[in-house]
Design a protein around this motif. Structure first.
Motif, mmCIF file in Angstrom:
data_model
loop_
_atom_site.group_PDB
_atom_site.id
_atom_site.type_symbol
_atom_site.label_atom_id
_atom_site.label_comp_id
_atom_site.label_asym_id
_atom_site.label_seq_id
_atom_site.Cartn_x
_atom_site.Cartn_y
_atom_site.Cartn_z
ATOM 1 N N GLY A 1 0.812 -1.211 0.000
ATOM 2 C CA GLY A 1 0.000 0.000 0.000
ATOM 3 C C GLY A 1 0.840 1.253 0.000
ATOM 4 O O GLY A 1 0.515 2.239 -0.692
ATOM 5 N N SER A 2 1.922 1.239 0.753
ATOM 6 C CA SER A 2 2.813 2.404 0.816
ATOM 7 C C SER A 2 3.458 2.682 -0.542
ATOM 8 O O SER A 2 3.549 3.839 -0.982
ATOM 9 C CB SER A 2 3.901 2.174 1.870
ATOM 10 N N LYS A 3 3.893 1.635 -1.217
ATOM 11 C CA LYS A 3 4.512 1.803 -2.542
ATOM 12 C C LYS A 3 3.509 2.383 -3.539
ATOM 13 O O LYS A 3 3.834 3.275 -4.333
ATOM 14 C CB LYS A 3 5.024 0.452 -3.060
ATOM 15 N N ILE A 4 2.299 1.865 -3.504
ATOM 16 C CA ILE A 4 1.262 2.332 -4.431
ATOM 17 C C ILE A 4 0.986 3.819 -4.225
ATOM 18 O O ILE A 4 0.908 4.602 -5.174
ATOM 19 C CB ILE A 4 -0.035 1.524 -4.230
ATOM 20 N N LEU A 5 0.872 4.222 -2.973
ATOM 21 C CA LEU A 5 0.542 5.615 -2.689
ATOM 22 C C LEU A 5 1.716 6.546 -2.961
ATOM 23 O O LEU A 5 1.522 7.699 -3.367
ATOM 24 C CB LEU A 5 0.052 5.748 -1.243
ATOM 25 N N ASN A 6 2.936 6.066 -2.755
ATOM 26 C CA ASN A 6 4.106 6.880 -3.102
ATOM 27 C C ASN A 6 4.125 7.172 -4.601
ATOM 28 O O ASN A 6 4.476 8.277 -5.033
ATOM 29 C CB ASN A 6 5.390 6.159 -2.686
ATOM 30 N N ALA A 7 3.727 6.176 -5.390
ATOM 31 C CA ALA A 7 3.659 6.380 -6.838
ATOM 32 C C ALA A 7 2.519 7.332 -7.182
ATOM 33 O O ALA A 7 2.649 8.203 -8.057
ATOM 34 C CB ALA A 7 3.466 5.037 -7.541
ATOM 35 N N ALA A 8 1.390 7.168 -6.502
ATOM 36 C CA ALA A 8 0.218 8.004 -6.788
ATOM 37 C C ALA A 8 0.495 9.476 -6.509
ATOM 38 O O ALA A 8 0.053 10.360 -7.263
ATOM 39 C CB ALA A 8 -0.962 7.526 -5.952
ATOM 40 N N LYS A 9 1.234 9.760 -5.450
ATOM 41 C CA LYS A 9 1.463 11.153 -5.043
ATOM 42 C C LYS A 9 2.330 11.919 -6.046
ATOM 43 O O LYS A 9 2.388 13.151 -5.999
ATOM 44 C CB LYS A 9 2.093 11.183 -3.651
ATOM 45 N N LYS A 10 2.970 11.210 -6.965
ATOM 46 C CA LYS A 10 3.793 11.865 -7.985
ATOM 47 C C LYS A 10 2.996 12.204 -9.245
ATOM 48 O O LYS A 10 3.515 12.836 -10.163
ATOM 49 C CB LYS A 10 4.974 10.955 -8.342
ATOM 50 N N LEU A 11 1.732 11.768 -9.276
ATOM 51 C CA LEU A 11 0.891 12.030 -10.435
ATOM 52 C C LEU A 11 0.285 13.429 -10.364
ATOM 53 O O LEU A 11 0.166 14.024 -9.295
ATOM 54 C CB LEU A 11 -0.244 11.006 -10.505
ATOM 55 N N SER A 12 -0.096 13.928 -11.532
ATOM 56 C CA SER A 12 -0.841 15.184 -11.584
ATOM 57 C C SER A 12 -2.290 14.886 -11.203
ATOM 58 O O SER A 12 -2.890 13.923 -11.701
ATOM 59 C CB SER A 12 -0.777 15.762 -12.995
ATOM 60 N N MET A 13 -2.863 15.695 -10.325
ATOM 61 C CA MET A 13 -4.243 15.455 -9.887
ATOM 62 C C MET A 13 -4.866 16.743 -9.390
ATOM 63 O O MET A 13 -4.164 17.697 -9.026
ATOM 64 C CB MET A 13 -4.275 14.383 -8.796
ATOM 65 N N ASP A 14 -6.201 16.751 -9.366
ATOM 66 C CA ASP A 14 -6.876 17.933 -8.853
ATOM 67 C C ASP A 14 -6.943 17.882 -7.322
ATOM 68 O O ASP A 14 -6.534 16.901 -6.688
ATOM 69 C CB ASP A 14 -8.268 18.090 -9.474
ATOM 70 N N GLU A 15 -7.474 18.931 -6.740
ATOM 71 C CA GLU A 15 -7.457 19.063 -5.282
ATOM 72 C C GLU A 15 -8.255 17.962 -4.586
ATOM 73 O O GLU A 15 -7.821 17.424 -3.559
ATOM 74 C CB GLU A 15 -8.029 20.431 -4.896
ATOM 75 N N LYS A 16 -9.384 17.606 -5.159
ATOM 76 C CA LYS A 16 -10.229 16.600 -4.530
ATOM 77 C C LYS A 16 -9.569 15.223 -4.562
ATOM 78 O O LYS A 16 -9.586 14.481 -3.575
ATOM 79 C CB LYS A 16 -11.592 16.549 -5.227
ATOM 80 N N GLN A 17 -8.971 14.881 -5.683
ATOM 81 C CA GLN A 17 -8.248 13.616 -5.769
ATOM 82 C C GLN A 17 -7.096 13.590 -4.760
ATOM 83 O O GLN A 17 -6.857 12.572 -4.097
ATOM 84 C CB GLN A 17 -7.707 13.417 -7.185
ATOM 85 N N LYS A 18 -6.407 14.713 -4.647
ATOM 86 C CA LYS A 18 -5.303 14.800 -3.690
ATOM 87 C C LYS A 18 -5.799 14.593 -2.267
ATOM 88 O O LYS A 18 -5.144 13.925 -1.451
ATOM 89 C CB LYS A 18 -4.613 16.167 -3.818
ATOM 90 N N ASP A 19 -6.970 15.130 -1.968
ATOM 91 C CA ASP A 19 -7.541 14.942 -0.629
ATOM 92 C C ASP A 19 -7.804 13.460 -0.341
ATOM 93 O O ASP A 19 -7.506 12.960 0.746
ATOM 94 C CB ASP A 19 -8.844 15.734 -0.499
ATOM 95 N N TYR A 20 -8.356 12.768 -1.321
ATOM 96 C CA TYR A 20 -8.626 11.342 -1.139
ATOM 97 C C TYR A 20 -7.335 10.535 -0.980
ATOM 98 O O TYR A 20 -7.241 9.637 -0.133
ATOM 99 C CB TYR A 20 -9.437 10.793 -2.321
#
Length: 563
Positions: free
Chosen positions: A121-140
């Motif tokens: 889970g940590s690896k997946i989210l570390n990858a996700a946080k490097k993506l471009s996203m809007d504010e709501k997606q970032k909140d989730y």
């Protein structure tokens, strides 16, 4: 709203292949992650409810994404992860697909993730946080990331609370976001007081969910989580309407077929519980066959536990035994880390012996041989040793009873040593079993007052301890056993108080009603005795019960025509 049917997934996959001008680059950071992949193993016609929650991912992936969310809401975590991975493969830049996999691994309402899952889970989210996203997606993303951050050093309880706080903030920030409200209610359930009976979080979550249900009548998560939050004697009545609707909302989910029985069981509505779990067990066997599992899918065992319990409350030993026969030779289960897969293997044979007061059988129970070490499951094993201790005391094999009580004490210590908040109810339940076993060993050995004192202590602990969400009920409620002991002490009026108190939280229990009838009879209150004996006859009227208590009730009613 789109109906989430299996055909939607097929159409979604066809759309992926039709996107000739879109060849998404795979995210290299995901190469080392062992995702669950493959065809989704879904039984029935693929109906899992209706919802829409795509948060700006590619249009072509939305049907699959919403199906993944629906599977997540019905706790089909493995299939949910596979569906999210299909979205991720088709759209590597969709942050919410990463979020979905991390949520599937968390499984908030169940057991905590393993170390391997936390790393994943940590690896997946570390990858996700490097993506471009809007504010709501970032909140989730940040909300679920709060659960995984520093998991090596921060305990599960604290991390679950962090997730709850983040979801509360999202719910406040986006008040019209239905999924934000639903996942916040799930977070509240995951951080509830697992032992106490004030049900603060459950009431709060239930209120949120009820406010959404009228405008989202076919949403699987709303119905599902209402049932979980109201799965207790105090709030169960609030969940009855929902329980009768949930199975129709998501008929292809074996868990959705089973969940209504949690409310039916709390309210003593046995026939509806039976029908619910017959469907669930059948759906589970379908899943086992589709997945070509080596063993049985855990939902079948879970449904069977509830089936046996319901049949026993109807005095129907024949059907209870038939259900047990279907699982008592199983050795392998999927997944093995779900406590609901192992619990029935200890609880069901204990129930069959103890509910029928077959003390010889209880004293000589043997644990089912499985492809796992029972030492890994101290709570489940404790039920087995409790049954043996009770049986041994009743047949006055006090040496065996002492040995079994010592085993119970060791199992209790093992649970305490795990320092796991999610097992707090388990610890309390084993403590009740120890006190109860000690009470009856002393009582049968001639130490009546000491036995009664210990039994009252067990009841005091039971009054303060909530029900574990896995079990349909204790194999024998302590307060019901207190009533039995008071009857033997020729204190029928006090026994009646205990039985009636028991029936408030365990309505329509066969032994509870019978005990109340006998206590009323011995108290000289024949009218009240007749009321309870008639209840017993009504409870067992739809089957050919061979239990002697039924004959006793019929004789009494015929002899005392007072009602």
């Amino acid at each position: 709203m789109n109906s989430l049917k299996l055909i939607a997934l097929v159409l979604g996959l066809l759309l992926f292949s039709s996107c000739k001008n879109k060849s998404p680059k795979p995210n290299p950071e995901l190469a080392s992650i062992d995702f669950l992949r493959g065809e989704l193993l879904l039984c029935g016609d693929g109906q899992f409810g209706e919802l829409k929650f795509s948060l700006a991912c590619n249009y072509e992936t939305r049907e699959t994404f919403d199906l993944a969310i629906a599977l997540l809401h019905s706790f089909q975590y493995s299939e949910a992860e596979k569906a999210f991975v299909k979205v991720l493969d088709a759209d590597p830049n969709c942050p919410m697909a990463y979020w979905g996999v991390a949520m599937s691994i968390y499984h908030a309402a169940w057991f905590p993730p393993s170390e391997k899952e936390l790393i994943k889970g940590s690896k997946i989210l570390n990858a996700a946080k490097k993506l471009s996203m809007d504010e709501k997606q970032k909140d989730y993303i940040n909300a679920i990331d709060a659960f995984y951050i520093n998991w090596e050093r921060v305990d599960h309880k604290t991390r679950a609370k962090r997730f709850e706080s983040k979801m509360e903030a999202i719910h406040t920030k986006y008040p019209d976001d239905v999924e934000a409200a639903i996942f916040y209610s799930l977070a509240l359930y995951s951080t509830r007081d697992r032992v106490g009976k004030d049900y603060k979080n459950e009431r709060k979550a239930g209120k949120i969910l009820e406010s959404l249900f009228n405008t989202n009548p076919n949403h699987p998560g709303i119905a599902h989580y209402i049932i979980h939050n109201y799965d207790n004697p105090v709030l169960a009545h609030k969940g009855l309407e929902t329980a009768r609707r949930y199975a129709k909302i998501a008929p292809s989910s074996s868990h959705a077929q089973h969940m209504p029985s949690h409310i039916f069981t709390r309210l003593g509505i046995w026939e509806e519980s039976i029908q619910s779990n017959l469907l669930s067990a059948e759906s589970s066997r379908c899943f086992t066959e589709s997945a070509a599992l080596d063993g049985s899918y855990f939902e079948e065992l879970h449904a069977t536990d509830y089936l046996v319990y319901a049949y026993l409350q109807q005095g129907d030993n024949l059907n209870a035994e038939k259900q047990y026969d279907q699982i008592k030779t199983l050795k392998a289960f999927y997944p093995t880390n779900v406590i609901a897969a192992i619990y029935p293997l200890a609880a069901i044979p204990a129930r069959l012996a103890l509910e029928n007061r077959n003390w010889e059988q209880a004293a000589n129970l043997e644990l089912q041989k499985i492809d796992l070490d029972w030492k890994q499951f101290p709570w489940q094993a404790a039920i087995h040793h409790f049954a043996r201790a009770m049986g041994a005391s009743q047949i006055k094999d006090f040496e065996k009873s002492k040995q079994e009580i010592e085993v119970l004490k060791q199992l209790h210590q093992n649970l305490v040593a795990q320092n796991d908040r999610t097992k707090s109810i388990q610890i309390k339940q084993v403590e009740i079993q120890i006190k109860t076993s000690q009470a009856w060993m002393n009582f049968r050995n001639g130490y009546k007052e000491k036995g009664l004192t210990l039994m009252q202590k067990a009841v005091d602990i039971e009054r303060q301890t909530s029900k574990h969400p896995i079990t349909p009920g204790d194999v024998l409620p302590a307060i019901e056993l207190l009533g039995d002991m008071l009857l033997e002490l020729k204190k029928p009026k006090e026994a009646l108080v205990a039985y009636e108190d028991n029936l408030k939280t365990h309505p329509n229990r066969f032994n509870g009603i019978y005990g109340a009838a006998i206590a009323a009879k011995q108290s000289g209150n024949l009218n009240q005795a007749a009321v309870y004996f008639n209840q017993l006859l009504a409870l067992t009227g739809n089957n050919d019960s061979k239990r002697p208590e039924i004959d006793e009730a019929k004789v009494f009613i015929k002899k005392n025509e007072v009602i």
